[in-house]
Design an enzyme around this catalytic site. Structure first.
Site, mmCIF file in Angstrom:
data_model
loop_
_atom_site.group_PDB
_atom_site.id
_atom_site.type_symbol
_atom_site.label_atom_id
_atom_site.label_comp_id
_atom_site.label_asym_id
_atom_site.label_seq_id
_atom_site.Cartn_x
_atom_site.Cartn_y
_atom_site.Cartn_z
ATOM 1 N N LYS A 79 0.736 -1.182 -0.056
ATOM 2 C CA LYS A 79 -0.009 0.094 0.066
ATOM 3 C C LYS A 79 0.948 1.355 0.054
ATOM 4 C CE LYS A 79 -3.806 1.942 2.731
ATOM 5 N NZ LYS A 79 -4.804 1.924 3.771
ATOM 6 N N SER A 154 -9.669 1.973 2.996
ATOM 7 C CA SER A 154 -9.039 2.718 2.033
ATOM 8 C C SER A 154 -7.924 2.091 1.346
ATOM 9 C CB SER A 154 -7.917 3.677 2.871
ATOM 10 O OG SER A 154 -7.334 3.203 3.865
ATOM 11 N N SER A 178 -9.866 -0.002 7.132
ATOM 12 C CA SER A 178 -9.497 -0.087 5.849
ATOM 13 C C SER A 178 -8.704 -1.331 5.305
ATOM 14 C CB SER A 178 -8.274 1.022 5.918
ATOM 15 O OG SER A 178 -8.797 2.256 5.557
#
Lengths: 507, 492
Positions: A79, A154, A178
């Site tokens: 990420k 997210s 997330s």
């Protein structure tokens, strides 16, 4: 079946056995990305040169016997809010466009030590603020199961990359769900560890007291193996915890005997999509068949979790994101007159609307005269929520919950109504407020052919219990490892429903 | 008719702690160094970097708290103070607001009016900021983060002081105490001690405090005294004119002896303090506290008594020497080596103080090795050099930490003890000064002093004056025995 259809454990085994080289695995991941990225856009940046160079090094180490772990040579996506030395780390924000950190996050170092090969950096909501990956400054990510839908957020990029078979597994972060919510939306398995288990050093902070890095993978086994690799006590993170044991794969037993499963009524009431409710509750039945005992109970205080979470997360964010000011690194407005104008223009132009909203919310709740009414109250609510979980875990080993009120919404549906979007975090944020570990496993498909995930929450440091429950369920159900028919609605899989006792999708 | 006013003063004193590394990272705290060379991701506020507390900083802060009679909180925590400024890389400073480390202390000061207790409200820990450098030529500003993250303590006094004398006494006591603890060198010029003066005035005999101002940019005790005087006058004038005192921060310009407002309450910052989530609360266990207490070094009062008892030096000497930790350290070490404490004390109080004054230095800046002073004393006692040459040698020790043995050798300063050479010089002097010889024979025995001086001069100061004196006396007496005027000494 391609190499990226394998789980990380399966691929790692083949690499160790010499059937496949680390370089071939990396090449396959890059080739898959080439095919899929036009539709999915899971990555913000791909790093073929770096990946192939690393793969060669790793292959050499495997050959000379210095690397022998389960993840050696296995491709991973990271990420883009987790720092990677020499590789741009943008947090999906214009503010950090082109920022190349001179250090790696501890979790990344640990992963590289284990021999994993970083393929690229995945898309996300800007600074991890959002639930759809639509607040990214670099374009949306699409749900591999249905390109008209969001992957969640997210960590939408990490989850979509794994779901679309672009990579073996991914690293993501979880501040309020997330990892777990997009894992549910993308039909993959994602774990948020106990706060303090994985070092936050090098994770660009959103809500420091809530953030944790965790794995996104194709099944529970991979989640356990990746957690084993990335977890460490880190003197560079003062909130990191020295755990008694870092064995997580030891929990992978196909047996739920004696497990006490709590089903909080508060999580299955109004607001929950009936299809989701049914699929999640079925997890309890499956586990009961394997020897667990499930019982409904009242968790209480659930209604305070969202306000408490948004006050605390935004307060911390408003301070954490203050460093992005155009002085030292990252974006700086092209034209300005004087220092304050430079700050204002840089931050106005560099941050997107959702980030600005949260910075303003956070600054407001901390401002003089409001601190007691908001921030202090939120801390008190947090303590009470923690206590409610303490008493729940006196009775139960695992709490079963949905990961989201529904399956993945359509693109563009969520941002117009941020409050509704915030309310969607209801089932995941409590684990962050209380620091608890929680895992999402695929548990069904809705009538539109979108995956549904179930969340299993454990007490602090009890990852093994949720891993065991998740593994036992996974063995009985057929959802883990299923891949979407990418690019179009998931055709014949639409009607699939879990059936107890059926063998898992993996051999 | 002019009214009587009372000045009410409280101080905020920032002190840089003497740790080798910064408070939240491993970077060096050394003063100087090329810009941005003592930096890392933590102290430059890079994304993802996290602070780790330096235990030594906590121990120094606790040591100061104990010496300042504070209660040490068993549990304390850090808070973030949020404000935007480029010298502050994260745009928040890690400080302590809600649970400071030390509270409710105080120290006793002594002024011309006697003893007085000055309360200390709290001592908290925080990190220092970087430094802005304004480049006029390029028209830009640059930041040096070398100082960013250097550990500080802020000592907040109660508003217990009433004039500059009390303020200076408080500061001197505080500084000496901290120097004794080794917790900081407390140099105002280098900024390792910074003083902000909160001052208000009120009519005498009233209880309610007036509106206060905060004065910054005070770089010496003298500037502090002038600023207090100046601000008192400014506030009184305002009140006399019926104008209000505005609560604001002011900057003292010592060269112009006046102050300018920096920022007023209206644009006062809202620092949005909240607990620092990256650092768990610190708990000071009774064991840790006991350990710090046990390591607490000897403070001035104890030293003062011990020097008189153990070294047998007068109280007056002991007072002057213990006024600086550095001087006390030199005294003790030198006295232990040469076993002549009173002589060591004489050198320090006499020549050392004189040279410090001459060079405008603080006793803390004494930089010579105590061994060299001890050697010097032994050399004089052994008659290798005389006292006058000794002063010259001491100056070399003071200035460049010279080794006296080598210095005497290099400069050829050793006393001439060869009596023949001395006699030859004395003869010459006698010959050239018949008047003095006559005076001597007429009974003016003092005249020999002049001749001794002339002989010393002829020997370049390197002769032992006692020997010269004896030789001259012998020779002059010899002359009188033989009959005056023969003029010739005996040569063998």
């Amino acid at each position: 079946m391609g190499l990226m259809d394998l789980t990380a454990a399966e691929l790692g085994k083949k690499i160790r056995a010499g059937e496949v080289s680390a370089v071939e695995a990396a090449e396959e991941a890059l080739a898959r990305a080439e095919v899929k990225e036009g539709q999915i856009h899971a990555y913000i940046s791909l790093n073929p040169d770096y990946a192939l160079k690393r793969a060669k090094q790793v292959q050499k180490q495997i050959a000379d016997g210095t690397l022998s772990g389960p993840l050696a040579g296995v491709p991973v996506a990271v990420k883009d809010n987790i720092c990677t030395r020499g590789i741009p780390t943008t947090c999906a924000s214009r503010m950090l466009e082109g920022f190349v950190p001179p250090y790696s996050a501890r979790a990344v170092e640990n992963l590289e030590k284990a021999g994993a090969v970083i393929i690229g950096k995945t898309n996300m909501d800007e600074f991890a603020m959002g639930s759809t990956t639509e607040t990214s400054a670099f374009g949306v990510t699409r749900n591999p199961w249905n390109l008209e839908h969001v992957p969640g957020g997210s960590s939408g990029g990490s989850c979509a990359a794994v779901a679309a078979r672009e990579v073996s597994f991914a690293l993501a972060s979880d501040t309020g769900g997330s990892i777990r919510q997009p894992s549910a939306f993308c039909g993959v398995t994602g774990l948020k560890p106990t706060y303090g288990t994985v070092s936050r050093y090098g994770l660009v902070a959103y809500g420091s007291s809530l953030d944790q890095i965790g794995p996104v993978a194709k099944d529970v086994t991979d989640c356990a193996a990746v957690l084993e690799a990335i977890a460490s006590w880190d003197p560079a993170d003062s909130t990191s915890v020295k755990r008694d044991s870092y064995d997580f794969t030891g929990a992978l037993k196909d047996d739920a005997k004696g497990l006490r499963i709590g089903i909080p009524r508060d999580y299955f009431g109004a607001g929950l999509n009936p299809e989701v409710k049914e699929a999640v509750l079925r997890v309890a039945w499956v586990l009961e068949e394997k020897g667990a005992a499930a019982e409904e109970f009242d968790l209480s205080l659930v209604q305070y979790a969202i306000p408490a979470y948004y006050v605390i997360a935004c307060a911390e964010a408003s301070s954490n994101l203050a460093r992005f000011d155009g002085v030292k690194y990252g974006y700086r407005a092209a034209e300005y007159a004087g220092l304050h104008s430079m700050y204002k223009k840089t931050r106005s132009e560099g941050f997107g609307p959702e980030v600005k909203r949260r910075i303003m919310l956070g600054s407001f709740v901390l401002s003089s005269g409001y601190y007691d009414a908001y921030y202090r109250k939120a801390l008190q609510a947090r303590t009470l929520i923690r206590q409610a979980f303490d008493s729940a875990f006196a009775r139960f080993d695992v709490i079963l919950a949905p990961a989201a009120p529904s399956a993945a919404p359509r693109l563009g549906e969520s941002l117009d109504d941020p409050v509704r979007m915030y309310l969607g975090d209801i089932y995941t944020i409590s684990a962050n407020l209380a620091g608890l570990p929680a895992i999402t496993v695929p548990c069904g498909m809705d009538s539109a052919g979108l995956p549904i995930g179930a969340q299993l929450i454990g007490d602090c440091f009890e990852e093994k219990k949720i891993l065991r429950a998740a593994y036992a369920f996974e063995q009985a159900a057929e959802y883990a490892g299923r891949s979407p028919a990418a690019g179009k609605p998931a055709g014949e899989k639409t009607a699939a429903a879990p059936e107890a006792g059926k063998g898992g999708a993996q051999g | 008719m002019s009214r009587e006013y009372e000045t009410v003063i409280g101080l905020e004193v920032h002190v840089e702690l003497a740790t080798k590394t910064k408070i939240f990272c491993g970077c060096s705290t050394q003063f100087g160094g090329a810009p941005n060379t003592h930096t890392c991701p933590v102290c430059t506020g890079m994304p993802g970097a996290l602070p780790v507390l330096n235990r030594q900083a906590v121990e120094y802060a606790v040591a100061v708290g104990l010496a300042a009679n504070c209660t040490i909180n068993r549990r304390c925590q850090f808070d973030r103070k949020n404000y935007f400024y480029p010298d502050n890389p994260q745009n928040y400073q890690i400080s302590q607001l809600y649970q400071p480390l030390c509270v409710n202390g105080g120290i006793e000061i002594e002024t011309g009016r006697g003893r007085k207790w000055i309360g200390i409200h709290e001592i908290h820990m925080e990190e220092d900021a970087g430094k802005l450098i304004h480049d006029e030529k390029e028209g830009c500003s640059l930041v040096d983060y070398n100082r960013s993250g250097v550990p500080l303590i802020e000592i907040v006094s109660e508003p217990d002081m009433r004039d500059a004398e009390e303020v200076i006494a408080y500061l001197e006591k505080l500084r000496l105490m901290i120097q004794y603890l080794g917790a900081s060198d407390c140099k105002l010029q280098e900024g390792s001690m910074r003083v902000d003066v909160n001052l208000s005035v009120r009519e005498a005999e009233t209880e309610v405090l007036g509106t206060r101002t905060e004065m910054k940019n005070l770089n010496s005790f003298k500037a502090i005294a002038r600023a207090i005087q100046g601000e008192r006058q400014r506030q009184i004038s305002l009140l006399e004119e019926g104008k209000p005192v505005i609560q604001e921060t002011r900057r003292w310009d010592d060269s112009k002896e006046c102050s300018y407002p920096m920022r007023s309450k209206e644009d006062a910052k809202d620092y949005r303090y909240f607990p620092e989530p990256d650092l768990p609360p610190i708990s000071i266990s009774p064991q840790w506290l006991a350990q710090i207490r046990a390591c607490q070094p000897e403070m001035r009062t104890e030293k003062l008594a011990r020097y008189q008892k153990e070294y047998g030096i007068p109280e007056y000497d002991a007072r002057i020497i213990t006024e600086s930790k550095r001087m006390a350290d030199i005294f003790e070490a030198a006295a232990d080596i040469c076993n002549k404490p009173k002589k060591v004390s004489n050198w320090l109080m006499g020549e050392a103080m004189r040279l410090l004054k001459e060079t405008g230095q603080d006793p803390q800046e004494l930089s010579f090795a105590p061994e060299n002073l001890a050697k010097l004393i032994d050399l004089i006692d052994a008659g290798v050099i005389n006292g006058t040459v000794g002063k010259k040698v001491f100056e070399a020790i003071f200035r460049e930490d010279a080794d006296p043995v080598r210095y005497i050798e290099e400069k050829g300063l050793a006393a001439v003890n060869d009596e023949d050479a001395l006699k030859a010089a004395a003869e010459q002097v006698i010959r050239e000064n018949p008047q003095s010889v006559e005076d001597f024979h007429r009974g003016k025995k003092k005249a020999v002093g002049f001749l001794v001086g002339q002989t010393m001069k002829a020997m370049g100061g390197k002769a032992n004056p006692q020997t010269v004196n004896r030789l001259l006396n012998e020779m002059l007496s010899g002359i009188s025995e033989k009959s005056a005027g023969s003029g010739r000494g005996e040569r063998s």
